[in-house]
Motif scaffolding. Sequence first.
Motif: not given
Length: 274
Positions: A217-219, A223-227, A242-250
């Motif tokens: 997994v690349v965090d 930088h741009d709100g993505s995983f 961009h709002v919540k890190k956990e959601i981007a990862l999910n």
Amino acid sequence: MRRNNKLCFLLGILANEEATKKSLQDDKLQNIEEVQKIIGYHFNDQNLLWQAFTHPSYDRDCISYERLEYVGDSVLNLMITKQQFSKYPNLPPGLLSPLRAANVDTEKLARVAVKHSFHKYLRHGRPILTRRIQSFINALPEYPLHSHGLINAPKVLADVVESTLGAVFIDSNSSIDITWEVAKTLLEPIITPEILQTNPVKKLHETCQKHKLKVRVVDMWSHDGSFEVFIDNQLRGKGVCHVKKEIALNRAANKAYNEVIRMLSVDNMKIANI
């Protein structure tokens, strides 16, 4: 004659204004009664309920729900924590935390708002909110319980649930018991450990471990709100929020999981045809 016509014209305008005011007042009273029936609580100060459904964009001369939302957010977390502590005496904090989160996060509360038609009574001045709410409603059938952020839940819907509970708490003289009676009815079905869905990240890792696939997994969220998720060094999923890190990862994990399942299905078909 001209003076009489002008007088009649002005009287007509005043009459229309009074009729409009009366109509708006009647609508306000009707909405308050309907919401009180929905939540099963009668307000001593009905202005609190009116305030609870007023978005900051509605009118700068109106008091918005922001302060009540602040109260409701804190009270709801306390009530859910108290309920789970009593109901699940053997669960450690590591399991209680995700269970609480699933019951109070933006998506869960947005679902509550839609289920009880809160969005129909929300007062706001942003047409885009209406479109976002409708898009959310359209996406719900695909995820009956919770999507773990795979669909966009409008925060305004969660806000109005929290502000309503905040209003009940204030109106009931800070009664946790009364507020919980309202909350537990609204929150049904309350998510239990048995029905808590495995989040996409855990599901991906379990599947890849079973099939001896390497996950990386690349965090890039800061930088741009993505995983980005790589399976055996191949990019298989990217998620952005961009709002919540956990959601981007999910979202990244879910895309990778679906790609892994597709790959495994193709491999199985190849083996079956040999």
